[in-house]
Design a protein around this motif. Sequence first.
Motif, PDB file in Angstrom:
ATOM      1  N   UNK A   1     -20.047 -55.663  35.414  1.00 62.10           N
ATOM      2  CA  UNK A   1     -19.367 -55.993  34.154  1.00 62.10           C
ATOM      3  C   UNK A   1     -17.913 -55.517  34.167  1.00 62.10           C
ATOM      4  N   UNK A   2     -17.672 -54.333  34.710  1.00 63.46           N
ATOM      5  CA  UNK A   2     -16.305 -53.824  34.768  1.00 63.46           C
ATOM      6  C   UNK A   2     -15.435 -54.669  35.709  1.00 63.46           C
ATOM      7  N   UNK A   3     -15.994 -55.057  36.837  1.00 62.04           N
ATOM      8  CA  UNK A   3     -15.245 -55.903  37.769  1.00 62.04           C
ATOM      9  C   UNK A   3     -14.936 -57.255  37.126  1.00 62.04           C
ATOM     10  N   UNK A   4     -15.935 -57.837  36.465  1.00 62.05           N
ATOM     11  CA  UNK A   4     -15.714 -59.127  35.795  1.00 62.05           C
ATOM     12  C   UNK A   4     -14.680 -58.996  34.681  1.00 62.05           C
ATOM     13  N   UNK A   5     -14.739 -57.920  33.933  1.00 64.67           N
ATOM     14  CA  UNK A   5     -13.754 -57.701  32.873  1.00 64.67           C
ATOM     15  C   UNK A   5     -12.355 -57.509  33.425  1.00 64.67           C
ATOM     16  N   UNK A   6     -12.240 -56.802  34.536  1.00 63.16           N
ATOM     17  CA  UNK A   6     -10.935 -56.641  35.167  1.00 63.16           C
ATOM     18  C   UNK A   6     -10.383 -57.962  35.668  1.00 63.16           C
ATOM     19  N   UNK A   7     -11.255 -58.796  36.232  1.00 64.85           N
ATOM     20  CA  UNK A   7     -10.819 -60.115  36.705  1.00 64.85           C
ATOM     21  C   UNK A   7     -10.379 -60.991  35.531  1.00 64.85           C
TER      22      UNK A   7
ATOM     23  N   UNK B   1      -3.005 -54.339  35.626  1.00 65.34           N
ATOM     24  CA  UNK B   1      -3.636 -53.022  35.499  1.00 65.34           C
ATOM     25  C   UNK B   1      -5.121 -53.159  35.155  1.00 65.34           C
ATOM     26  N   UNK B   2      -5.487 -54.211  34.428  1.00 60.81           N
ATOM     27  CA  UNK B   2      -6.905 -54.446  34.134  1.00 60.81           C
ATOM     28  C   UNK B   2      -7.684 -54.727  35.405  1.00 60.81           C
ATOM     29  N   UNK B   3      -7.090 -55.505  36.296  1.00 64.71           N
ATOM     30  CA  UNK B   3      -7.752 -55.788  37.569  1.00 64.71           C
ATOM     31  C   UNK B   3      -7.915 -54.522  38.399  1.00 64.71           C
ATOM     32  N   UNK B   4      -6.875 -53.715  38.470  1.00 65.19           N
ATOM     33  CA  UNK B   4      -6.933 -52.485  39.264  1.00 65.19           C
ATOM     34  C   UNK B   4      -7.966 -51.517  38.677  1.00 65.19           C
TER      35      UNK B   4
ATOM     36  N   UNK C   1     -12.997 -48.870  38.988  1.00 60.56           N
ATOM     37  CA  UNK C   1     -14.137 -48.195  38.349  1.00 60.56           C
ATOM     38  C   UNK C   1     -15.438 -48.957  38.611  1.00 60.56           C
ATOM     39  N   UNK C   2     -15.379 -50.275  38.600  1.00 61.00           N
ATOM     40  CA  UNK C   2     -16.575 -51.056  38.905  1.00 61.00           C
ATOM     41  C   UNK C   2     -17.023 -50.864  40.336  1.00 61.00           C
ATOM     42  N   UNK C   3     -16.073 -50.814  41.253  1.00 66.49           N
ATOM     43  CA  UNK C   3     -16.409 -50.569  42.659  1.00 66.49           C
ATOM     44  C   UNK C   3     -17.037 -49.212  42.868  1.00 66.49           C
ATOM     45  N   UNK C   4     -16.542 -48.201  42.165  1.00 67.39           N
ATOM     46  CA  UNK C   4     -17.146 -46.866  42.265  1.00 67.39           C
ATOM     47  C   UNK C   4     -18.580 -46.870  41.736  1.00 67.39           C
ATOM     48  N   UNK C   5     -18.826 -47.591  40.654  1.00 67.47           N
ATOM     49  CA  UNK C   5     -20.189 -47.659  40.124  1.00 67.47           C
ATOM     50  C   UNK C   5     -21.123 -48.435  41.047  1.00 67.47           C
ATOM     51  N   UNK C   6     -20.641 -49.515  41.632  1.00 65.36           N
ATOM     52  CA  UNK C   6     -21.463 -50.236  42.607  1.00 65.36           C
ATOM     53  C   UNK C   6     -21.739 -49.332  43.809  1.00 65.36           C
ATOM     54  N   UNK C   7     -20.724 -48.595  44.238  1.00 62.26           N
ATOM     55  CA  UNK C   7     -20.921 -47.643  45.330  1.00 62.26           C
ATOM     56  C   UNK C   7     -21.935 -46.573  44.987  1.00 62.26           C
ATOM     57  N   UNK C   8     -21.900 -46.085  43.751  1.00 62.62           N
ATOM     58  CA  UNK C   8     -22.893 -45.077  43.356  1.00 62.62           C
ATOM     59  C   UNK C   8     -24.292 -45.686  43.335  1.00 62.62           C
TER      60      UNK C   8
ATOM     61  N   UNK D   1     -12.348 -54.210  19.164  1.00 61.24           N
ATOM     62  CA  UNK D   1     -13.538 -54.147  19.999  1.00 61.24           C
ATOM     63  C   UNK D   1     -13.253 -54.608  21.427  1.00 61.24           C
ATOM     64  N   UNK D   2     -12.373 -55.586  21.592  1.00 62.49           N
ATOM     65  CA  UNK D   2     -12.044 -56.087  22.927  1.00 62.49           C
ATOM     66  C   UNK D   2     -10.622 -55.710  23.265  1.00 62.49           C
ATOM     67  N   UNK D   3     -10.380 -55.109  24.376  1.00 64.09           N
ATOM     68  CA  UNK D   3     -11.318 -54.628  25.384  1.00 64.09           C
ATOM     69  C   UNK D   3     -11.686 -53.161  25.214  1.00 64.09           C
ATOM     70  N   UNK D   4     -10.920 -52.433  24.361  1.00 59.79           N
ATOM     71  CA  UNK D   4     -11.093 -50.977  24.326  1.00 59.79           C
ATOM     72  C   UNK D   4     -12.479 -50.557  23.842  1.00 59.79           C
ATOM     73  N   UNK D   5     -12.987 -51.187  22.812  1.00 56.86           N
ATOM     74  CA  UNK D   5     -14.297 -50.816  22.291  1.00 56.86           C
ATOM     75  C   UNK D   5     -15.410 -51.125  23.280  1.00 56.86           C
ATOM     76  N   UNK D   6     -15.313 -52.281  23.932  1.00 57.11           N
ATOM     77  CA  UNK D   6     -16.339 -52.665  24.898  1.00 57.11           C
ATOM     78  C   UNK D   6     -16.344 -51.725  26.099  1.00 57.11           C
ATOM     79  N   UNK D   7     -15.165 -51.375  26.608  1.00 52.69           N
ATOM     80  CA  UNK D   7     -15.095 -50.476  27.767  1.00 52.69           C
ATOM     81  C   UNK D   7     -15.510 -49.068  27.369  1.00 52.69           C
TER      82      UNK D   7
END
Length: 144
Positions: free
Chosen positions: A42-48, A57-60, A65-72, A108-114
């Motif tokens: 979800x974080x990767x999709x939101x960044x894209x 900056x949203x992509x980065x 953060x999404x990559x770190x969670x997938x890695x975890x 709510x978007x994007x700050x509340x969702x994140x």
Amino acid sequence: QACTPPTAPTLLLARGRKQLPAPPWAMAPPGAAHPNFSFGGLLIAGGAYGFYKGSTISLIAGAGSGGLLVGSGLMVEHDPQAAFMLGSGVGGLLTAGMLPRFLKTKKMMPTGAVALLGALTLAYNGFQLSRWWDPDSLPFRAKS
């Protein structure tokens, strides 16, 4: 004779005569890893999507953060304590970074969702870490 299932996933060769262990990429990850894969995706999709709207900056941030969670999620099977520590850290950083912005803007978007996603990530990984916690296996710990 009763047929007993194999204890580990296996791949069958031609004519089913010989079985070999399945390669690691062919095995499903444990169930405890799935929420981290979902949160990370979800974080990767939101960044894209943010990048599509013009925010580099949203992509980065989303991909990082999404990559770190997938890695975890990938680490759960081998070192659950480290995996859930990483997931808790990412969730805590997301919450600490976005919750004040949400409270200030009330958007709510994007700050509340994140911020919500970060809080859910922190809660899930914190709970799992409490189940897997073993202080003796921490790195850089003096053995007594």
